[in-house]
Scaffold this active site. Structure first.
Site: not given
Ligand SMILES: Cc1ncc(COP(=O)(O)O)c(C=O)c1O
Length: 378
Positions: A194, A196, A232, A320
């Site tokens: 990812s 970010h 897209t 998250c």
């Molecule tokens: C190990 C791991 N996997 C997946 C994700 C999820 O990523 P995204 O925010 O791009 O969906 C995170 C985000 O904290 C993560 O640390």
């Protein structure tokens, strides 16, 4: 000026990433699927970014499928590959974007074996491989855990699985840009990442798909991304991800050292001022930017709030899916009690963090921790 020590939750977008994205947003609006000049330019941008991620991971560009982040990459793979009756081996320290799809698939008849970590947060390759059966379809092991930074023995697991003819996946979202990932020497079948987490924008990621495993489309539509994800492409986001990969390749060696110095300085500063500390991890087998610390006898969420008031951002558990004060499942899996897990916070350094900032955090914690402990004492 606030101090941001939560780089495992997300990272500041690097200036050159914002610049590259803004160039697209301002002046290049073409659809990569269009056959005229504007479309060709957009396609060229998307493919240039694909080449940058490919270089960073040492893979072929055509094995990259852009997604809307790592959660989508994990869901695309797990729901695409696994059917009732399949067996999958995974760990107790997966991010919810792997753990939750697997729990749902389990309720639909997929059999899931979850391997526990040791007290430092690492699983043993032999234990993972020992759980592989003749009907095992996939082994999925996180590369670096988001809460503790613990690095898993992915290369050994992949070797053992290949010998047994079993496919492998790793959620490397925390590791890309913060650890060496050389897929030329680690023949994983699938990997999620990812943007970010490495100075890129939110909402863009990738699923790496090697070989020809015939994954069904996750989003049905215009057949983009080799038929896996209709829709897209997020051209500006993908271009930003590409630039973040360029930076990661140039800076990785320095990052490993620099992050480790800052993290160790912070730990030394805490140890000097505070007793009853425990490092939840293993310095030699984890991301160099992450410090997960238990402050014996206090509630992590109280500490996080008190630090916020002091202008310092850290996390109690994984941001998250925060908003709850449930003790961390990861720390529980590592054998901590609920109280110990709740007493832990995660500090993660990254771009923009310097010595004076980590010194300030150690100083503020040195004042806050005894005060909160005293207030919470029965
Ligand atoms: C190990 C791991 N996997 C997946 C994700 C999820 O990523 P995204 O925010 O791009 O969906 C995170 C985000 O904290 C993560 O640390």
């Amino acid at each position: 000026m606030r101090i941001y020590l939560d780089h495992n939750a997300t990272t500041p977008v690097r200036p050159s990433v914002a610049e590259a994205m803004s160039g697209i947003l301002r002046a290049e609006f073409g659809n990569p699927s269009s056959v005229y000049e504007e479309g060709a330019l957009a396609r060229a941008r998307v493919e240039a970014a694909r080449s940058e991620l490919a270089r960073l991971l040492a893979i072929e560009p055509r094995s990259i499928r852009w997604t809307g982040g790592a959660t989508e990459a994990n869901n695309t793979l797990l729901f695409g590959l696994l059917s009732p009756g399949d067996h999958v081996v995974t760990t107790e320290i997966e991010h919810p974007s792997v753990a939750a799809p697997l729990a749902l698939l389990e309720s639909r008849g997929v059999e899931v074996t979850r391997i526990a970590p040791d007290e430092t947060g690492c699983v043993a390759a032999e234990t993972v491989l020992g759980a592989v059966r003749s009907d095992t379809r996939l082994v999925s092991v996180i590369w670096a855990n988001n809460e503790t930074g613990s690095l898993q023995p992915v290369a050994d697991i992949v070797d053992g699985c290949r010998a047994r003819g079993v496919m492998t996946h790793s959620d490397a979202t925390q590791a890309v840009g913060k650890a060496v990932i050389d897929l030329a020497s680690v023949p994983l079948d699938f990997l999620s990442t990812s943007a970010h987490k490495l100075g890129g924008p939110k909402g863009v990621g990738a699923l790496i798909v090697r070989g020809d495993p015939k994954l069904p489309a996750y989003l049905h539509g215009g057949g983009q991304e080799y038929g896996l994800r209709g829709g897209t492409e997020n051209v500006a986001g993908i271009v930003g991800f590409g630039e973040a990969c360029v930076l990661a390749r140039e800076e990785l060696a320095d990052r490993l050292v620099r992050h480790g110095e800052l993290r160790d300085r912070l730990w030394a500063g805490l140890q000097k001022r505070i007793d009853g500390l425990r490092w939840n991890g293993d310095r030699d087998r984890q991301l160099s930017n992450t410090l997960n610390v238990e402050f014996e006898g206090l509630a992590g969420e109280v500490l996080v709030q008190a630090l916020d008031v002091e202008g310092i951002a850290v996390s109690a558990g994984a941001a998250c899916h925060s908003g709850s004060i449930e003790p961390s499942k990861i720390l529980l899996a590592m054998g901590r009690t609920s109280e110990q897990a709740r007493a832990s916070i995660r500090l993660s350094v990254g771009w923009g963090v310097d010595e004076s900032q980590v010194d300030r955090v150690a100083e503020v914690l040195g004042t806050l921790v005894p005060r909160i402990r005293a207030a919470e004492a029965p």
